[in-house]
Design an enzyme around this catalytic site. Structure first.
Site, PDB file in Angstrom:
ATOM      1  N   HIS A  22       0.935   0.686   8.130  1.00  0.00           N
ATOM      2  CA  HIS A  22       1.185   1.070   6.738  1.00  0.00           C
ATOM      3  C   HIS A  22       1.006   2.582   6.572  1.00  0.00           C
ATOM      4  CE1 HIS A  22       0.827   0.361   2.245  1.00  0.00           C
ATOM      5  NE2 HIS A  22       0.316   1.574   2.370  1.00  0.00           N
ATOM      6  N   GLU A  23      -0.127   3.096   7.053  1.00  0.00           N
ATOM      7  CA  GLU A  23      -0.415   4.529   6.894  1.00  0.00           C
ATOM      8  C   GLU A  23       0.475   5.381   7.797  1.00  0.00           C
ATOM      9  OE1 GLU A  23      -1.941   5.269   4.312  1.00  0.00           O
ATOM     10  OE2 GLU A  23      -2.842   3.317   3.942  1.00  0.00           O
ATOM     11  N   HIS A  41       3.701   6.016   6.179  1.00  0.00           N
ATOM     12  CA  HIS A  41       3.667   7.101   5.197  1.00  0.00           C
ATOM     13  C   HIS A  41       3.906   8.453   5.877  1.00  0.00           C
ATOM     14  CE1 HIS A  41       2.670   5.030   1.499  1.00  0.00           C
ATOM     15  NE2 HIS A  41       1.638   4.426   2.069  1.00  0.00           N
TER      16      HIS A  41
END
Length: 151
Positions: A64-65, A68
């Site tokens: 998820h990170e 980003h």
């Protein structure tokens, strides 16, 4: 770190890029599982949640990170969980583009009362009240919250 490297290699292969391994910092407070510091190519992870949730945390939060960071590098400044990030999550990371987590974490809360109910405040809010920097009021009845006395 193995999970991070796996997803980073996968992204580099699919995108034809050579992104370097981001710096990983472990933090221990709050309810945020992780965050990406876009301009520093850095991922911050909640060490308490990592410890309490293990592999599930790693499998969900790390890609998820990383998504980003990759989204920022590929598209610039866009909506945090917008269509570009969703594309990176689903097509590059091969993960469901989920925005929030459901991890269980232990955090101490202080019990405050108003005229109609109990409220559970975080240590940060409790300390702000103790230092006379702020007060909080109930959204239902409008009275100022007071620390509950346990007898």
């Amino acid at each position: 770190m193995a999970c991070l490297r796996e997803y980073l290699n996968q992204a580099n292969q699919l995108l034809g890029t050579e992104y370097k391994e981001p710096k990983v910092i472990y933090k221990s407070k709050g309810s945020i599982a992780g965050s990406a510091v876009l301009n520093h190519w850095e991922i911050q992870l909640n060490i308490t949640m990592l410890y309490e949730n293990g592999k599930n945390f790693i499998d969900e939060v790390v890609p998820h990170e990383l998504a980003h960071l990759i989204t920022f590098q590929s598209y610039g400044k866009v909506k945090p969980h917008g269509k570009e990030w969703q594309y990176v999550m689903s097509e590059i990371m091969k993960k469901q583009p989920k925005v929030t987590h459901n991890f269980i974490f232990k955090r101490f809360e202080y019990v405050y009362i108003c005229d109609c109910q109990e409220h559970y405040l975080s240590p940060i809010r409790h300390n702000k009240i103790r230092k006379n920097k702020t007060s909080y009021q109930c959204r239902k009845c409008g009275t100022i919250l007071k620390l509950k006395n346990f007898v």
